[in-house]
Design a protein around this motif. Structure first.
Motif, PDB file in Angstrom:
ATOM      1  N   GLY A 127       0.809  -1.205   0.000  1.00 25.57           N
ATOM      2  CA  GLY A 127       0.000   0.000   0.000  1.00 25.57           C
ATOM      3  C   GLY A 127       0.846   1.259   0.000  1.00 25.57           C
ATOM      4  O   GLY A 127       0.547   2.234  -0.701  1.00 25.57           O
ATOM      5  N   ALA A 128       1.913   1.241   0.785  1.00 31.37           N
ATOM      6  CA  ALA A 128       2.806   2.399   0.832  1.00 31.37           C
ATOM      7  C   ALA A 128       3.551   2.566  -0.489  1.00 31.37           C
ATOM      8  O   ALA A 128       3.811   3.692  -0.936  1.00 31.37           O
ATOM      9  CB  ALA A 128       3.787   2.250   1.988  1.00 31.37           C
ATOM     10  N   ILE A 129       3.881   1.446  -1.135  1.00 29.96           N
ATOM     11  CA  ILE A 129       4.538   1.513  -2.447  1.00 29.96           C
ATOM     12  C   ILE A 129       3.600   2.143  -3.474  1.00 29.96           C
ATOM     13  O   ILE A 129       3.997   3.019  -4.251  1.00 29.96           O
ATOM     14  CB  ILE A 129       4.974   0.109  -2.906  1.00 29.96           C
ATOM     15  CG1 ILE A 129       6.105  -0.418  -2.016  1.00 29.96           C
ATOM     16  CG2 ILE A 129       5.414   0.130  -4.371  1.00 29.96           C
ATOM     17  CD1 ILE A 129       6.464  -1.861  -2.257  1.00 29.96           C
ATOM     18  N   ASP A 130       2.340   1.693  -3.478  1.00 25.67           N
ATOM     19  CA  ASP A 130       1.355   2.243  -4.414  1.00 25.67           C
ATOM     20  C   ASP A 130       1.171   3.740  -4.196  1.00 25.67           C
ATOM     21  O   ASP A 130       1.066   4.515  -5.157  1.00 25.67           O
ATOM     22  CB  ASP A 130       0.019   1.523  -4.257  1.00 25.67           C
ATOM     23  CG  ASP A 130       0.084   0.057  -4.676  1.00 25.67           C
ATOM     24  OD1 ASP A 130       1.020  -0.298  -5.432  1.00 25.67           O
ATOM     25  OD2 ASP A 130      -0.784  -0.724  -4.246  1.00 25.67           O
ATOM     26  N   ALA A 131       1.130   4.153  -2.924  1.00 25.38           N
ATOM     27  CA  ALA A 131       0.967   5.576  -2.613  1.00 25.38           C
ATOM     28  C   ALA A 131       2.178   6.380  -3.092  1.00 25.38           C
ATOM     29  O   ALA A 131       2.026   7.485  -3.635  1.00 25.38           O
ATOM     30  CB  ALA A 131       0.768   5.759  -1.115  1.00 25.38           C
ATOM     31  N   PHE A 132       3.372   5.826  -2.919  1.00 24.13           N
ATOM     32  CA  PHE A 132       4.585   6.515  -3.372  1.00 24.13           C
ATOM     33  C   PHE A 132       4.561   6.683  -4.884  1.00 24.13           C
ATOM     34  O   PHE A 132       4.851   7.777  -5.401  1.00 24.13           O
ATOM     35  CB  PHE A 132       5.819   5.715  -2.946  1.00 24.13           C
ATOM     36  CG  PHE A 132       7.120   6.322  -3.396  1.00 24.13           C
ATOM     37  CD1 PHE A 132       7.821   7.183  -2.569  1.00 24.13           C
ATOM     38  CD2 PHE A 132       7.642   6.048  -4.665  1.00 24.13           C
ATOM     39  CE1 PHE A 132       9.024   7.757  -2.989  1.00 24.13           C
ATOM     40  CE2 PHE A 132       8.841   6.612  -5.084  1.00 24.13           C
ATOM     41  CZ  PHE A 132       9.530   7.475  -4.245  1.00 24.13           C
ATOM     42  N   ARG A 133       4.234   5.630  -5.607  1.00 24.20           N
ATOM     43  CA  ARG A 133       4.205   5.715  -7.068  1.00 24.20           C
ATOM     44  C   ARG A 133       3.167   6.720  -7.537  1.00 24.20           C
ATOM     45  O   ARG A 133       3.416   7.508  -8.474  1.00 24.20           O
ATOM     46  CB  ARG A 133       3.900   4.338  -7.661  1.00 24.20           C
ATOM     47  CG  ARG A 133       5.054   3.354  -7.591  1.00 24.20           C
ATOM     48  CD  ARG A 133       4.678   2.065  -8.303  1.00 24.20           C
ATOM     49  NE  ARG A 133       5.689   1.039  -8.123  1.00 24.20           N
ATOM     50  CZ  ARG A 133       5.417  -0.248  -7.991  1.00 24.20           C
ATOM     51  NH1 ARG A 133       4.153  -0.666  -8.042  1.00 24.20           N
ATOM     52  NH2 ARG A 133       6.390  -1.128  -7.842  1.00 24.20           N
ATOM     53  N   ALA A 134       1.990   6.725  -6.903  1.00 24.67           N
ATOM     54  CA  ALA A 134       0.937   7.654  -7.313  1.00 24.67           C
ATOM     55  C   ALA A 134       1.357   9.104  -7.076  1.00 24.67           C
ATOM     56  O   ALA A 134       1.157   9.970  -7.937  1.00 24.67           O
ATOM     57  CB  ALA A 134      -0.352   7.346  -6.549  1.00 24.67           C
ATOM     58  N   ALA A 135       1.950   9.360  -5.915  1.00 26.24           N
ATOM     59  CA  ALA A 135       2.374  10.725  -5.605  1.00 26.24           C
ATOM     60  C   ALA A 135       3.492  11.175  -6.541  1.00 26.24           C
ATOM     61  O   ALA A 135       3.500  12.323  -7.013  1.00 26.24           O
ATOM     62  CB  ALA A 135       2.828  10.801  -4.144  1.00 26.24           C
ATOM     63  N   THR A 136       4.425  10.270  -6.838  1.00 34.08           N
ATOM     64  CA  THR A 136       5.533  10.614  -7.729  1.00 34.08           C
ATOM     65  C   THR A 136       5.032  10.841  -9.152  1.00 34.08           C
ATOM     66  O   THR A 136       5.495  11.753  -9.851  1.00 34.08           O
ATOM     67  CB  THR A 136       6.601   9.506  -7.708  1.00 34.08           C
ATOM     68  OG1 THR A 136       7.000   9.259  -6.357  1.00 34.08           O
ATOM     69  CG2 THR A 136       7.818   9.906  -8.516  1.00 34.08           C
ATOM     70  N   ALA A 137       4.081  10.012  -9.589  1.00 28.61           N
ATOM     71  CA  ALA A 137       3.516  10.180 -10.929  1.00 28.61           C
ATOM     72  C   ALA A 137       2.823  11.531 -11.069  1.00 28.61           C
ATOM     73  O   ALA A 137       2.967  12.218 -12.090  1.00 28.61           O
ATOM     74  CB  ALA A 137       2.542   9.043 -11.226  1.00 28.61           C
ATOM     75  N   LEU A 138       2.066  11.923 -10.041  1.00 33.89           N
ATOM     76  CA  LEU A 138       1.383  13.220 -10.087  1.00 33.89           C
ATOM     77  C   LEU A 138       2.388  14.362 -10.114  1.00 33.89           C
ATOM     78  O   LEU A 138       2.237  15.319 -10.891  1.00 33.89           O
ATOM     79  CB  LEU A 138       0.462  13.356  -8.876  1.00 33.89           C
ATOM     80  CG  LEU A 138      -0.287  14.696  -8.759  1.00 33.89           C
ATOM     81  CD1 LEU A 138      -1.173  14.918  -9.972  1.00 33.89           C
ATOM     82  CD2 LEU A 138      -1.110  14.742  -7.465  1.00 33.89           C
TER      83      LEU A 138
END
Length: 417
Positions: free
Chosen positions: A371-382
């Motif tokens: 879950g933390a990995i998914d959140a990191f990727r989403a924030a970085t993508a944005l």
């Protein structure tokens, strides 16, 4: 070799033939000193993974007259991509090539460590005495000279001994108080090696995260080889001790920790045994109250290792050599003043680059859960979609070394600035 008229010529022994040791030798022989570099490996240790130059480190190389040679060997790494288990890039942060501001995760000056070592060696080998397959086993000093005892049973007398023997420095251990621990740890470990390059390996660096605080990076530096980095967030006695074990045991440790990580882990683990190069280390900094004792002084990682996450490890070693040589060249007849000035001038810069390493920030990049990995990727993508990394880098007023400026040339009378 040049020397100011009437200046004292010192006999200097440098323990360690890496980047900092050779850079120091370069400036000292230009100041007219007789320099011997001893390296415990049997030949020039022109191996290692990719390193970068930033800020003051680039300027130090330019003042050595070696920037063109470095440019000829640069690795093309246009950016860093964060990929998912299928290798799809979810966010990409490009290098800042604008010529101003701050470098991003990759520098416009990326070079293989071995190439930089060879460049420095070619620039110094005619004027410096290099002795390979030899180490300093001990020394005695009396305030006037240092007698070094070597691993072959011989001994020689010098005016100054420089420990440029890395973060595990034996010279440092000999001059610090018994029981003093110079290491500042962040609970992160790293191993890297080479595997054959395949068609899907791009010039962009790929970064993959797996649960359990694990990260894999893939970098391709030439047409046939790819670098593999395994990074592990773990605070255990086993993880800290593994780097001192035989290489085979180290490789088993890393294979076991990452076997189920996904992405291209199988390919990378399969290539670990046949790699021409393998290195395992704990990510740490060297922090000491002093860098010298009498006629013995520390340089590079032995004095102030900033860790790979500072982005300034190699640059810090080049800058430190520049400052140390400058003070020795200006005060060859007063080493206590030279070594005191070295610490006074360089310490603010070292404090700045070491402060770039924030354990809390590092842990964000090594998430423990999916879950933390998914959140990191989403924030970085944005952030990438909004060009935030690009704008922050370009409009930053300072790079990682801050506003600290290189002193005047280490060679008295030189026109170099």
């Amino acid at each position: 070799m040049t020397r100011a008229s009437g200046a004292r010529s010192l006999r200097v022994l440098v323990a360690g033939g890496g980047i900092a040791g050779q850079a120091l030798a370069h400036w000292l022989v230009r100041g007219g000193h007789r320099v011997t570099v001893v390296e415990r490996f049997p030949a020039l240790r022109a191996t290692g993974a990719q390193v970068d130059l930033r800020g003051q480190g680039i300027e130090a190389v330019e003042r050595m007259g070696l920037l063109d040679a470095v440019r000829e060997k640069l690795v093309d790494e246009p950016g860093v991509a964060f990929v998912d288990a299928r290798g799809r890039a979810r966010a990409t942060i490009m290098a800042n090539t604008s010529g101003r501001g701050r470098q991003t995760l990759t520098s416009e000056y990326e070079i293989m460590r071995g190439d930089l070592v060879r460049i420095l060696h070619d620039a110094t080998k005619e004027d410096v005495e290099y002795v390979f397959g030899l180490s300093v086993d001990g020394f005695e000093q009396d305030g006037q000279k240092v007698v070094a005892r070597f691993s072959d049973g011989s001994s020689r007398e010098f005016d100054l001994l420089v420990g440029a023997d890395g973060q595990g420095s034996r010279i440092r251990r000999a001059i610090l108080p018994d029981g003093f621990d110079p290491y500042w740890r962040v609970g992160i470990h790293m191993a890297y090696w080479f595997v054959p390059r395949i068609a899907s390996d791009r010039d962009v660096r790929d970064t993959f995260m797996a649960p359990g605080g694990r990260q894999i990076m893939r970098r391709s530096h030439n047409a046939t080889e790819t670098q593999v980095y395994f990074v592990l967030r773990e605070e255990s006695e086993e993880a800290s001790a593994i780097h001192r074990e035989p290489v085979g045991r180290q490789q088993e440790f890393w294979a076991d920790r990452f076997r189920d990580a996904g992405w291209q882990t199988g390919r990378f683990v399969d290539g670990i045994r046949t790699s021409p190069f393998f290195y395992s280390q704990e990510v740490l900094q060297v922090r000491t109250r002093t860098w010298s004792k009498g006629s013995v002084v520390l340089a590079g990682d032995a004095a102030h290792c900033a860790s790979p996450y500072s982005g300034m490890g190699v640059s810090g070693g080049l800058v430190g050599a520049y400052v140390l040589a400058g003070e020795i060249n200006r005060h060859p007849g007063d080493l206590p003043t030279a070594l005191a000035n070295y610490e006074t001038v360089l310490r603010p810069f070292v404090d700045r680059i070491q402060a770039e390493v924030n354990p809390r920030v590092l842990r964000v990049g090594l998430p423990m859960s999916q879950g933390a990995i998914d959140a990191f990727r989403a924030a970085t993508a944005l952030a990438c979609k909004l060009h935030v990394p690009e704008l922050v880098a370009r409009w930053s007023k300072e790079d990682r070394g801050g506003g600290w400026r290189l002193p005047e040339s280490p060679v008295p009378g030189s026109t170099a600035r």
